[in-house]
Write an enzyme that holds these catalytic residues in place. Structure first.
Site, PDB file in Angstrom:
ATOM      1  N   HIS A 133      38.363 -77.336 -29.217  1.00 16.98           N
ATOM      2  CA  HIS A 133      39.688 -76.980 -29.720  1.00 16.98           C
ATOM      3  C   HIS A 133      39.977 -75.554 -29.286  1.00 16.98           C
ATOM      4  O   HIS A 133      39.073 -74.742 -29.105  1.00 16.98           O
ATOM      5  CB  HIS A 133      39.670 -77.093 -31.256  1.00 16.98           C
ATOM      6  N   ASP A 211      31.556 -75.481 -34.976  1.00 13.19           N
ATOM      7  CA  ASP A 211      32.876 -75.678 -35.565  1.00 13.19           C
ATOM      8  C   ASP A 211      32.848 -77.033 -36.263  1.00 13.19           C
ATOM      9  O   ASP A 211      32.919 -78.082 -35.628  1.00 13.19           O
ATOM     10  CB  ASP A 211      33.933 -75.638 -34.463  1.00 13.19           C
ATOM     11  N   GLN A 214      36.121 -80.954 -38.151  1.00 12.42           N
ATOM     12  CA  GLN A 214      36.236 -82.405 -38.250  1.00 12.42           C
ATOM     13  C   GLN A 214      35.031 -83.023 -38.946  1.00 12.42           C
ATOM     14  O   GLN A 214      35.176 -83.951 -39.744  1.00 12.42           O
ATOM     15  CB  GLN A 214      36.385 -83.018 -36.844  1.00 12.42           C
ATOM     16  N   LYS A 237      41.622 -80.188 -44.035  1.00 12.94           N
ATOM     17  CA  LYS A 237      41.153 -81.474 -43.504  1.00 12.94           C
ATOM     18  C   LYS A 237      40.221 -82.181 -44.493  1.00 12.94           C
ATOM     19  O   LYS A 237      39.984 -83.380 -44.376  1.00 12.94           O
ATOM     20  CB  LYS A 237      40.447 -81.262 -42.160  1.00 12.94           C
ATOM     21  N   CYS A 375      45.678 -79.445 -29.132  1.00 15.44           N
ATOM     22  CA  CYS A 375      45.092 -78.100 -29.039  1.00 15.44           C
ATOM     23  C   CYS A 375      43.781 -78.121 -28.258  1.00 15.44           C
ATOM     24  O   CYS A 375      42.816 -77.442 -28.620  1.00 15.44           O
ATOM     25  CB  CYS A 375      44.881 -77.496 -30.428  1.00 15.44           C
TER      26      CYS A 375
END
Length: 417
Positions: A133, A211, A214, A237, A375
């Protein structure tokens, strides 16, 4: 264009019905059609537990935190700081002092790029991957341009997995200071082999940042078992509010890093000549924080843990497998990528129909998906695409909704052909 009406179908199971009842927005209609929300990877919907926790704070106890001596401030401070303990438990962090609240994952990664990046020397390298991303790309480009570090890009396979042989080769000269990799791709849904990545990075003398924006939504996360040094995620999220995210980092790293921003609450003492810093994590939390949003994040974590991350993972694995099977029925549709381990994200294209047109036509039938480059423009170029359509799933998603998606896509295809 409207391409047919949804039919009323029974809920998937009693458990799904009970969960969906906790999300008031799922009873809404869009263009006079029942809402089918398949855009949870962009931002998940909010259960009553989160909505109520935030509203109750504003109604009954709101005050600024940490510095107040009155009852409202003390009560709200206790609620706010209690979330730090919840997050530490959620990630299995060794200490609550390793939990830094940020606005989102993007700010958390920028914090590491600025503060840990200040400790790097020109010529040292940071490794990212082709699937990142922009939030885990642009901050490292800025660090490269500011500090003269080298930015190396680990390639992916045609299936969408990290090319582990190529990744190892990028570490071979011992000059890599940090590896920053997504734990789960927001485009391909691929779950990266985080423990293996961390082991290889550490063997080469590098630290590792994941990261987890998700990943944490779908599966249990244990930063100690992963061997991570930094881990980031965002609240919105995870069924929580916007404006609140988390950076976890090993305490000794936080203590060695300079502050990211200056102001109130991150100081120990201030004179006109100099200032000294508060202990971690407050050294990195300048100014009045997102108090209500943090409390909302705590409610979201308590809510998902009451269901159980293993149960959530099993539910979404079944949905993803079902979606991949059902989408095979759509003429001209191609699923993008075939990673070995896929989370609840499926990107696809349709012959002769632009993804933006797909998203618009689906919306006219009450179905919310995402379309665009997500993105991740460099990943799109690697895939030879300009955009994809993306369906993504949450704990409230039903197999019947995937049927509605597939059936509507077939009608859209028939219309264009």
């Amino acid at each position: 264009m409207s391409v047919g009406h949804h039919t009323t179908q029974p809920q998937q199971a009693l458990e799904s019905s009970a969960i969906r009842a906790q999300f008031p927005i799922l009873g809404e209609k869009v263009h006079d059609r029942p809402l089918v929300f398949l855009d949870s990877a962009a931002s998940a919907q909010k259960p009553n537990a989160v909505i109520d926790a935030m509203a109750d704070t504003m109604r009954t106890q709101y005050a600024n935190i940490h510095r107040g001596l009155h009852w409202m401030s003390e009560r709200t401070t206790e609620a706010y700081e209690g979330v730090r303990d919840l997050v530490a438990g959620f990630l299995n962090a060794p200490s609550r002092e390793e939990i830094v609240f940020t606005r989102n994952s993007t700010e958390a990664i920028n914090l590491v790029a600025y503060s840990y990046g200040a400790l790097l020397k020109p010529g040292q390298a940071v490794v990212i991957s082709e699937m990142e991303h922009h939030a885990n790309l642009v901050p490292w480009q800025m660090l490269r341009d500011r500090a003269g570090i080298e930015l190396r890009i680990a390639p992916i396979t045609d299936a969408g997995d990290l090319d582990m042989d190529a990744f190892k080769a990028l570490l071979s000269d011992g000059n890599v200071a940090l590896v920053a990799i997504t734990h789960m791709s927001n485009v391909l849904g691929g779950v990266t082999p985080a423990k293996q990545i961390a082991d290889l990075a550490h063997a080469a003398g590098a630290l590792v940042l994941f990261d987890g924006s998700q990943f944490v939504v779908h599966r249990k996360t244990d930063v100690q078992a992963l061997g991570a040094d930094f881990y980031t995620f965002t609240g919105h999220k995870l069924y929580g509010p916007t404006g609140i995210g988390v950076l976890w980092a090993r305490k000794e790293l936080l203590e060695a890093m300079p502050p990211f921003m200056g102001g109130g609450d991150m100081i120990s003492t201030v004179t006109f000549e100099r200032s000294t810093w508060a202990n971690v994590p407050h050294k990195f939390e300048a100014g009045t924080p997102a108090i209500i949003e943090t409390i909302g994040l705590g409610a979201a974590i308590s809510w998902v843990e009451s269901i159980g991350m293993d149960a959530i993972a099993a539910h979404e694995a079944g949905l993803t497998a079902y979606a991949l099977k059902r989408l095979q029925d759509v003429p001209g549709l191609s699923v993008v990528g075939n990673p070995q381990d896929r989370g609840g994200v499926v990107s696809f294209t349709m012959q002769d129909v632009h993804p933006h047109d797909l998203a618009t036509l689906l919306d006219r039938n009450g179905i919310a998906i995402r379309a665009g480059h997500h993105c991740a423009e460099p990943l799109m170029r690697r895939l030879g695409l300009t955009a994809t359509a993306r369906a993504s799933f949450g704990i409230y998603t039903l197999k019947q909704e995937i049927d509605v998606l597939a059936d509507t896509l077939i009608r859209i295809r028939d219309f264009f052909v």
